[in-house]
Design a protein around this motif. Sequence first.
Motif: not given
Length: 310
Positions: A136-138, A262-265, A182-189
């Motif tokens: 929801f936040k994203n 991943l965050r930068v890409l 959403i992807a960034i949140d997923h990858w940083e988890a």
Amino acid sequence: MARRPLWIWPNLLSLDAPLVVLAWFWMFKQVWLVKYHQPSLPWFLALTVWCIYVADRLMDERLAELDTGRTTARHRFHRQLRNPMKIGLLIGGLGAFLLMAIQSRGLLLYGMPVLLPVAAYFAVSFYDAGRGVSWFKNILAGTAFAYGTAIGVHFRRERSIWDLALSPEVVVFAGLCMINMIAIDHWEASPGDEEEEETREFHKVILLILLLVLVGACYWLALRAEDFTLQTHKAFYLSVMVGAGCLAFLALLRHLFSSQSLRVLADVAMLVPLPFFYWLLVDYGIIEFGELGWNLNQPDSAVVEIAGGG
């Protein structure tokens, strides 16, 4: 303070979002054939976005310090340089206010609805901190970012706010922004953020499905846009497809990259559509190579017909 690679500094300094917003602001200007906007508008937009991102990261850092949020490179950076970033935020906020003061009253009133998802985002971020991937936040963040990027250009089209809300170009861009976040949140988890590996794989599958749906929608819209006098809309939809493809590539091969990479890409994936869009405009004969925009002497009949497509 550990030495950091140069490629991560734009993200740490929150310069990535302003770069993305300026890129897509220019793309919206081309696709809607807007001849004029106040010269200070893109800088007001970029500085406002920068302030929002810095404020969000300072809040994230505070929540992470209280063990209610995640600890990432940008959290550690803002913790180490909390006071300088607060000073920068104060100066940036003052600059954004001064730039806002010279914008037209009509534009400011037109852009008021964007404040709703921004305020809702900060509220959700505060109460939903440290709970892994917050869909929801994203969704709120992607909506605010996309419509905030486009609203200044759309205002010059002299159409209603509802026309903006239902604009296919803004809707697909909002979808790309949401999926990116959403992807960034997923990858940083971190492993502790998710209960099981199965949950992480489930998020990956959902992410790929969303990207596939977005690509399909853009392909259909691009086919429809072939009937327009100019091909700016088609170029835009194909460019969104390129951004979605880049995110899909990262999602499938995430095991090859670190979380910082991943965050930068993910930011790069939002910028890659710009040169592709430009190349398409040149290829379609809309602009000449080396020009920064479409010809202001474009016949009004063509402008009216292509503008009607959005």
